[in-house]
Design a protein around this motif. Structure first.
Motif, mmCIF file in Angstrom:
data_model
loop_
_atom_site.group_PDB
_atom_site.id
_atom_site.type_symbol
_atom_site.label_atom_id
_atom_site.label_comp_id
_atom_site.label_asym_id
_atom_site.label_seq_id
_atom_site.Cartn_x
_atom_site.Cartn_y
_atom_site.Cartn_z
ATOM 1 N N LEU A 63 0.794 -1.228 0.000
ATOM 2 C CA LEU A 63 0.000 0.000 0.000
ATOM 3 C C LEU A 63 0.825 1.276 0.000
ATOM 4 C CD1 LEU A 63 -2.815 -0.978 2.527
ATOM 5 C CD2 LEU A 63 -2.670 -1.409 0.074
ATOM 6 N N THR A 64 2.106 1.179 0.314
ATOM 7 C CA THR A 64 2.950 2.368 0.342
ATOM 8 C C THR A 64 3.909 2.399 -0.832
ATOM 9 O OG1 THR A 64 2.849 2.403 2.759
ATOM 10 C CG2 THR A 64 4.600 3.690 1.724
ATOM 11 N N ASN A 65 4.490 1.246 -1.165
ATOM 12 C CA ASN A 65 5.477 1.142 -2.221
ATOM 13 C C ASN A 65 5.033 0.145 -3.277
ATOM 14 O OD1 ASN A 65 7.313 2.701 -0.589
ATOM 15 N ND2 ASN A 65 7.692 0.832 0.580
ATOM 16 N N GLY A 84 6.828 4.770 -3.008
ATOM 17 C CA GLY A 84 5.676 5.420 -3.609
ATOM 18 C C GLY A 84 5.874 6.911 -3.804
ATOM 19 N N ASN A 85 5.117 7.473 -4.705
ATOM 20 C CA ASN A 85 5.202 8.898 -5.006
ATOM 21 C C ASN A 85 4.834 9.728 -3.773
ATOM 22 O OD1 ASN A 85 5.479 11.208 -6.638
ATOM 23 N ND2 ASN A 85 3.281 11.278 -7.000
ATOM 24 N N ASP A 88 8.057 10.405 0.931
ATOM 25 C CA ASP A 88 8.985 11.078 1.838
ATOM 26 C C ASP A 88 8.264 12.007 2.816
ATOM 27 O OD1 ASP A 88 11.148 9.800 0.820
ATOM 28 O OD2 ASP A 88 11.778 11.428 -0.504
ATOM 29 N N GLN A 89 7.040 12.396 2.484
ATOM 30 C CA GLN A 89 6.241 13.191 3.427
ATOM 31 C C GLN A 89 5.762 12.344 4.599
ATOM 32 O OE1 GLN A 89 3.386 14.582 0.313
ATOM 33 N NE2 GLN A 89 3.776 16.586 1.206
ATOM 34 N N ILE A 90 5.814 11.020 4.432
ATOM 35 C CA ILE A 90 5.244 10.107 5.406
ATOM 36 C C ILE A 90 6.314 9.370 6.195
ATOM 37 C CG2 ILE A 90 3.822 8.018 5.650
ATOM 38 C CD1 ILE A 90 2.303 8.884 3.153
ATOM 39 N N ALA A 344 -4.212 9.578 -0.630
ATOM 40 C CA ALA A 344 -5.297 9.849 -1.573
ATOM 41 C C ALA A 344 -4.965 11.019 -2.484
ATOM 42 C CB ALA A 344 -6.597 10.132 -0.815
ATOM 43 N N SER A 345 -4.162 11.942 -1.989
ATOM 44 C CA SER A 345 -3.841 13.138 -2.772
ATOM 45 C C SER A 345 -2.809 12.882 -3.852
ATOM 46 C CB SER A 345 -3.325 14.251 -1.845
ATOM 47 O OG SER A 345 -2.008 13.974 -1.400
ATOM 48 N N GLN A 346 -2.037 11.783 -3.739
ATOM 49 C CA GLN A 346 -0.900 11.657 -4.651
ATOM 50 C C GLN A 346 -0.498 10.246 -5.057
ATOM 51 O OE1 GLN A 346 1.782 13.810 -2.160
ATOM 52 N NE2 GLN A 346 2.109 12.136 -0.743
ATOM 53 N N SER A 347 -0.948 9.197 -4.345
ATOM 54 C CA SER A 347 -0.463 7.855 -4.644
ATOM 55 C C SER A 347 -0.943 7.371 -6.008
ATOM 56 C CB SER A 347 -0.918 6.862 -3.575
ATOM 57 O OG SER A 347 -0.468 5.552 -3.887
ATOM 58 N N GLU A 348 -0.057 6.610 -6.675
ATOM 59 C CA GLU A 348 -0.392 6.019 -7.970
ATOM 60 C C GLU A 348 -0.827 4.563 -7.823
ATOM 61 O OE1 GLU A 348 3.306 6.637 -9.900
ATOM 62 O OE2 GLU A 348 2.993 8.768 -10.230
ATOM 63 N N ILE A 349 -0.861 4.060 -6.582
ATOM 64 C CA ILE A 349 -1.286 2.682 -6.338
ATOM 65 C C ILE A 349 -2.809 2.597 -6.422
ATOM 66 C CG2 ILE A 349 -1.340 0.837 -4.608
ATOM 67 C CD1 ILE A 349 1.369 1.857 -3.624
ATOM 68 N N ASP A 350 -3.302 1.525 -7.048
ATOM 69 C CA ASP A 350 -4.749 1.336 -7.238
ATOM 70 C C ASP A 350 -5.372 0.875 -5.922
ATOM 71 O OD1 ASP A 350 -7.275 0.993 -8.226
ATOM 72 O OD2 ASP A 350 -6.836 -0.887 -9.286
ATOM 73 N N PHE A 351 -5.789 1.845 -5.112
ATOM 74 C CA PHE A 351 -6.358 1.564 -3.799
ATOM 75 C C PHE A 351 -7.182 2.772 -3.402
ATOM 76 C CE2 PHE A 351 -6.093 1.491 0.902
ATOM 77 C CZ PHE A 351 -6.425 0.172 1.168
#
Length: 372
Positions: A63-65, A84-85, A88-90, A344-351
């Protein structure tokens, strides 16, 4: 005892590294494979000798990478992790890598093999990954409890220092809240209806609720441990040769109250990340009181491998430990709720991170109301 951050330069010089970036938004198929092959040849020349072809198999449920198995004929399998995109904020990568070095020195978890600009290679452990059904199975659940106790006891080898260290839960909640508030304009426009949903949460109230949480949880007197902080079933492996359970993926690991890490694991019972609705939480699957007690008895019965007189050996009843976890439950919901909004604002993972987040924030408010 020094903080893991103090050991970074000392612990990691033997790990090969480079600044190469793997952009999964651009690199696909054979082009991605060729890029990874070139990276392996640069980082691991001995491994790459006579290597002219590899196969990448993406692992689902991360879910992160983005996680891949790297397969090559007559070569040991490697695990590739591409961050993940915006992660680094997390995540504090320096802190994570320092702890990985320490865990390696204690022969815990897979070895860190190499680092690149936005990811790393790890040792692959021949194993099967647990499923959401497995963690409910009584003997497996007790095995996870023993693994968690072993990790927690690392705090007797590398004790928490109030002067040098911080608790991950409060650092993350405070940081992620600031990030979320800065991202609200993006979230409002990201998808139809999100703005109306977010307005119902009145996120401006959270700083006051967070401070109240801190006051409430001081009374829990939960000892500070080395916590994994993300013991979902996908991060627990069963080794092929021994059937031993191993917890992996220490991205979120660090010092935290014991009650938080236990409650956080219990929350993972409510998810099936490989179902038709992987982001949806089913609170009906939260472990019953009897299931919690079984887990906690196994936890308390596990003898420390690191120190015979650690802080965790202090007398505590299983009922007290259950209440301790129950009190810290609200912080698990809150932290992952904020995390979900950032993703939700930036991830490219399909979730569906937005659904995940709103359910966790709702659950936080329900739990918070029990203790305030």
């Amino acid at each position: 005892m020094s903080s893991p951050k103090d050991d970074k330069k000392e612990s990691l010089p033997s790990i090969p590294g480079c600044d190469t970036i793997i952009d999964l938004a651009v690199l696909k198929g054979d082009v991605l494979t060729a890029k990874v092959l070139n990276l392996i040849q640069a980082l691991f020349p001995e491994y790459a000798e006579n290597l002219d072809n590899i196969k990448l198999d993406r692992v689902s449920g991360a879910l992160t990478n983005a996680v891949f198995f790297v397969n090559a004929v007559n070569k040991r399998r490697l695990l590739l992790r591409v961050y993940g995109n915006g992660v680094d904020q997390i995540i504090d990568r320096g802190n994570e890598l320092a702890w990985l070095a320490r865990l390696s020195s204690l022969s815990i978890g897979p070895k860190l093999l190499g680092i690149f600009g936005n990811g790393r290679f790890e040792e692959y452990l021949p194993s099967t990954t647990l499923t959401h059904h497995d963690i409910r199975e009584p003997e497996t659940s007790k095995g996870i409890a023993a693994c968690l106790r072993e990790l927690h006891d690392i705090a007797t080898v590398y004790p928490f220092s109030a002067e040098k260290d911080h608790l991950e839960i409060w650092a993350n909640i405070d940081k992620w809240y600031r990030v979320v508030m800065g991202l609200l304009p993006v979230l409002y426009k990201k998808s139809d209806g999100w703005d109306k949903v977010l307005e119902t949460f009145n996120l401006e109230l959270l700083p006051f609720e967070i401070e109240k949480c801190k006051q409430i949880l001081e009374a829990a007197e939960s000892p500070i441990v080395f916590a994994h902080n993300d013991t979902q079933y996908g991060n627990v492996l069963k080794l092929e040769k021994t059937n031993e359970l191993v917890i992996v993926d220490f991205e979120y690991a660090g010092y935290n109250p014991r009650g938080f890490d236990i409650a956080n694991h219990f929350c993972e019972w409510t998810y099936d990340y490989h179902s038709d609705q992987p982001a949806s939480m089913d609170l009906g699957k939260y472990p019953s009181y009897e299931e919690q007690i079984r887990f906690l008895n196994a936890y308390l019965d596990t003898k420390s491998k690191h120190n015979n007189l650690g802080v965790l050996d202090k007398a505590v009843t299983v009922e007290d430990l259950q209440k301790e976890a129950a009190m810290w439950l609200m912080t698990s919901h809150l932290s992952w709720g904020l995390w979900g909004l950032i993703q939700a604002s930036q991830s490219e993972i399909d979730f569906d991170y937005f659904l995940f987040s709103t359910q966790r924030l709702n659950a936080f408010r329900v739990e918070f109301a029990k203790w305030k």
